[in-house]
Design an enzyme around this catalytic site. Structure first.
Site, short mmCIF file in Angstrom:
data_model
loop_
_atom_site.label_atom_id
_atom_site.label_comp_id
_atom_site.label_asym_id
_atom_site.label_seq_id
_atom_site.Cartn_x
_atom_site.Cartn_y
_atom_site.Cartn_z
N GLU A 1 -15.77 3.78 4.16
CA GLU A 1 -14.47 3.97 3.54
C GLU A 1 -14.70 4.84 2.32
O GLU A 1 -15.81 4.91 1.80
CB GLU A 1 -13.87 2.63 3.09
CG GLU A 1 -13.47 1.73 4.24
CD GLU A 1 -12.83 0.42 3.77
OE1 GLU A 1 -11.94 0.45 2.90
OE2 GLU A 1 -13.24 -0.63 4.27
N LYS B 1 -0.08 4.04 4.38
CA LYS B 1 -0.27 3.71 2.98
C LYS B 1 0.48 4.71 2.09
O LYS B 1 1.69 4.67 2.06
CB LYS B 1 -1.76 3.57 2.70
CG LYS B 1 -2.19 2.19 3.25
CD LYS B 1 -3.54 2.08 3.83
CE LYS B 1 -3.67 0.70 4.47
NZ LYS B 1 -4.84 0.57 5.31
N SER C 1 -11.15 -1.04 0.55
CA SER C 1 -9.85 -1.70 0.50
C SER C 1 -9.91 -3.08 -0.15
O SER C 1 -8.90 -3.57 -0.63
CB SER C 1 -9.25 -1.79 1.90
OG SER C 1 -10.20 -2.28 2.82
N HIS D 1 -14.10 -1.61 6.48
CA HIS D 1 -12.89 -2.22 7.05
C HIS D 1 -13.17 -2.81 8.44
O HIS D 1 -13.99 -2.28 9.19
CB HIS D 1 -11.82 -1.13 7.17
CG HIS D 1 -10.46 -1.65 7.48
ND1 HIS D 1 -9.95 -1.65 8.76
CD2 HIS D 1 -9.50 -2.17 6.70
CE1 HIS D 1 -8.72 -2.16 8.74
NE2 HIS D 1 -8.43 -2.47 7.50
N ASP E 1 -13.25 7.15 6.17
CA ASP E 1 -11.92 6.57 6.32
C ASP E 1 -11.26 6.60 4.94
O ASP E 1 -11.62 5.84 4.05
CB ASP E 1 -12.07 5.13 6.84
CG ASP E 1 -10.73 4.41 6.98
OD1 ASP E 1 -9.74 4.89 6.42
OD2 ASP E 1 -10.71 3.34 7.63
N HIS F 1 -7.28 4.67 1.58
CA HIS F 1 -6.79 4.37 0.23
C HIS F 1 -7.00 5.53 -0.73
O HIS F 1 -7.00 5.33 -1.95
CB HIS F 1 -7.44 3.09 -0.29
CG HIS F 1 -7.09 1.91 0.56
ND1 HIS F 1 -5.88 1.25 0.44
CD2 HIS F 1 -7.74 1.32 1.58
CE1 HIS F 1 -5.83 0.29 1.34
NE2 HIS F 1 -6.95 0.31 2.05
N ASN G 1 0.83 -1.21 0.00
CA ASN G 1 0.00 0.00 0.00
C ASN G 1 0.86 1.26 0.00
O ASN G 1 0.34 2.37 0.15
CB ASN G 1 -0.90 0.04 1.24
CG ASN G 1 -1.85 -1.13 1.29
OD1 ASN G 1 -2.45 -1.48 0.30
ND2 ASN G 1 -1.98 -1.72 2.46
C1 LIG Z 1 -5.30 -0.13 6.42
C2 LIG Z 1 -6.62 0.40 6.81
C3 LIG Z 1 -6.88 0.78 8.13
C4 LIG Z 1 -5.92 0.53 9.23
O1 LIG Z 1 -4.90 1.47 9.22
P1 LIG Z 1 -3.56 1.09 9.97
O2 LIG Z 1 -2.87 2.39 10.14
O3 LIG Z 1 -2.83 0.13 9.08
O4 LIG Z 1 -3.93 0.46 11.26
C5 LIG Z 1 -8.10 1.34 8.42
N1 LIG Z 1 -9.03 1.51 7.46
C6 LIG Z 1 -8.82 1.12 6.20
C7 LIG Z 1 -9.89 1.33 5.19
C8 LIG Z 1 -7.61 0.54 5.84
O5 LIG Z 1 -7.42 0.13 4.60
#
Ligand SMILES: *Cc1c(COP(=O)(O)O)cnc(C)c1O
Length: 390
Positions: free
Chosen positions: A177, A241, A181, A135, A206, A209, A48
């Site tokens: 999201e 990421k 993801s 997620h 969130d 990505h 990522n």
């Molecule tokens: C990777 C991810 C997380 C978690 O983030 P980290 O910093 O790796 O704990 C949360 N939400 C989504 C949508 C993700 O892809």
């Protein structure tokens, strides 16, 4: 009575038999997408680290110099003595970048999601609405909260609106999201903003990505959809990421962010991130702001992949993001394809139940600004030869 160890042994055996067993692959070297495993060079389509910033010399130097100045560990939680001027500076820089009142630097995205939902939804008189494909950290945040949790079908705004009408409460959050993801598709954010406003719910996005590589200035989904702080009052931006670092920024209005500092248990009861990491994240943010070429090139990689995949009739899911899942369906077949690519020194992962629904396994291709056209050619040619076509 079955013995506990035998019980777990059986559970693991069952997982293996169903082709759902997970295995970790120890990498010996990681410079972006070129990695070494077992002494051999591999090409990775699973990181990522979308922009390759995890191995950028400036980011590495910021981490090194930060460690020299501050030491490694922060020594305490943020509310005790773990919060430094490096943390404060990073928060300020992100608040400016995202045009929000304020930002708070959480340990990671998982803990940020747990913290936000549980700090704000502390009562049974609250409702949390979630996309079904959210997620795991958002889903688990809902399990920890006393609020009523309602999950609407993936991207289905009619379903969400019906739920909003049926479950009134003084306090409601809609969590989604931006780019999903597992599937790489994007939430209808403008529609979500309208629904949230019409029904007086708080919208939480969130942007794991999207942040750092989407939008003309890399500000993520809120830039693409032109959404300000009133539209999206809760914006979560993990930094593991596209920023190639670690930790997560939550940004929004003063009052909400102060609630997090006061009540988010996953912020309060954990050791603050190392200050050196805040320095590294700041230098990564500066690169994102100063050098648009990486995200522009990543867009061209995404276009190239989609064009070549379509020309070869690969069964790709609809996605315009850096996440490009190839649909396989059967779990065993997905594992076989990933194994076959591994033998050709390409690392991809088969996503299977419970990460995705049963019989909906995919090979998730994650594209990066470090991939070349030749890398893409190599991947799609192999996938075509394995008949993962429509
Ligand atoms: C990777 C991810 C997380 C978690 O983030 P980290 O910093 O790796 O704990 C949360 N939400 C989504 C949508 C993700 O892809």
């Amino acid at each position: 009575m079955i013995e506990p160890l035998a019980f777990f042994q059986q559970q693991l055996e069952a997982r293996k038999a169903a082709h759902l067993f997970r295995e970790r692959t120890p990498l010996e070297n990681t410079r972006g997408v070129r990695i070494r495993i077992d002494g051999k060079d591999f090409l990775s389509f699973c990181t990522n680290d979308y922009l390759g910033l995890a191995s950028h010399p400036r980011v590495i130097k910021a981490l090194q110099e930060g460690a020299e100045r501050w030491g490694v560990g922060s020594g305490a939680s943020a509310l005790v003595s773990g919060y430094t001027s490096a943390h404060a500076e990073l928060e300020k820089a992100f608040a400016n970048f995202l045009q929000r009142d304020r930002a708070v630097f959480f340990s990671n995205g998982f803990m940020a999601n747990i913290g936000v939902i549980n700090a704000l939804l502390q009562t049974k008189q609250a409702v949390l609405f979630q996309d079904k494909m959210n997620h795991a950290s958002l889903l688990d945040a809902g399990k920890l909260s006393p609020a009523l949790v309602k999950r609407y079908s993936h991207l289905n705004m009619h379903h969400l609106e019906r739920q909003l009408q049926h479950y009134p409460a003084p306090l409601r959050i809609i969590a989604t999201e931006s780019i999903f993801s597992m599937t790489g598709d994007c939430a209808p954010l403008s529609h979500l903003v309208k629904l949230a406003k019409r029904h007086s719910a708080l919208l939480m996005v969130d942007d794991a990505h999207g942040i750092g590589y989407l939008g003309a200035n890399g500000k993520g989904c809120t830039e693409v959809f032109e959404l300000n702080q009133t539209d999206v009052p809760l914006l979560v931006c993990p930094l593991g990421k596209a920023f190639g670092c670690y930790g997560a920024i939550v940004a929004g209005p003063h009052a909400l962010l102060e609630m997090l500092v006061q009540y988010a248990r996953s912020y309060i009861y954990t050791t603050a991130l190392p200050p050196a990491l805040a320095e590294a994240a700041l230098s990564s943010l500066q690169l994102v702001q100063a050098e648009p070429k990486r995200r522009e090139y990543l867009q061209s990689v995404i276009h190239y992949f989609k064009r070549e995949a379509k020309a070869r009739h690969l069964n790709i899911l609809p996605s315009s993001s850096a996440i490009q899942p190839v649909f396989i369906g059967d779990e065993e077949k997905a594992v076989q394809i990933a194994d076959r690519l591994f033998r050709d020194n390409i690392l991809v992962k088969a996503l299977r139940y419970p990460t995705v629904p049963k019989q909906k396994a995919v090979i998730r291709i994650t594209l990066s600004a470090q991939h070349t056209d030749q890398d893409i050619e190599r991947l799609v040619t192999l996938l075509e030869s394995l008949h993962v076509t429509t």
